[in-house]
Design a protein around this motif. Sequence first.
Motif, PDB file in Angstrom:
ATOM      1  N   UNK A 109       2.959  -7.862 -51.740  1.00  0.00           N
ATOM      2  CA  UNK A 109       1.944  -6.908 -51.275  1.00  0.00           C
ATOM      3  C   UNK A 109       0.722  -6.910 -52.204  1.00  0.00           C
ATOM      4  N   UNK A 110       0.971  -6.871 -53.498  1.00  0.00           N
ATOM      5  CA  UNK A 110      -0.129  -6.871 -54.458  1.00  0.00           C
ATOM      6  C   UNK A 110      -0.903  -8.184 -54.432  1.00  0.00           C
ATOM      7  N   UNK A 111      -0.199  -9.305 -54.284  1.00  0.00           N
ATOM      8  CA  UNK A 111      -0.874 -10.604 -54.188  1.00  0.00           C
ATOM      9  C   UNK A 111      -1.757 -10.677 -52.948  1.00  0.00           C
ATOM     10  N   UNK A 112      -1.261 -10.161 -51.836  1.00  0.00           N
ATOM     11  CA  UNK A 112      -2.061 -10.163 -50.608  1.00  0.00           C
ATOM     12  C   UNK A 112      -3.321  -9.323 -50.784  1.00  0.00           C
ATOM     13  N   UNK A 113      -3.208  -8.194 -51.461  1.00  0.00           N
ATOM     14  CA  UNK A 113      -4.373  -7.334 -51.692  1.00  0.00           C
ATOM     15  C   UNK A 113      -5.381  -8.027 -52.603  1.00  0.00           C
TER      16      UNK A 113
END
Length: 122
Positions: A109-113
């Motif tokens: 999730x953090x990588x996608x953001x």
Amino acid sequence: MKRRGKGALPALHVRVDLVPGVSFGPGKADLLQGIAETGSIAAAGRRLGMSYKRAWSLVETLNRMFRAPLVSATKGGLSGGGAVLTPEGEAVLARYRAIQARVAAAAAEELAALHAAAADRR
């Protein structure tokens, strides 16, 4: 097996520092995987774009890093040489790949953001 720095983005690279000055990361894992798949240190090195000398040097380093060797190699000759992962090598590679998968899942999730916020610089 993909060369470090290439592949789907965003990418997260995991390096495990085992003791001071001794680490295991994607390059060494990819070399072990290549040896397992090709039965050859030279062929695994070529897949990764590294010289035969560099591949052998990394194998020697890997074999010294752990209590038991990770790679068993036989010298060339009429019957040809070859290399295989020892049971310890298979276990180390499997554990590292499991760590990679868990880290990627936990950070997805953090990588996608971060990826969404990054400027495309192509």
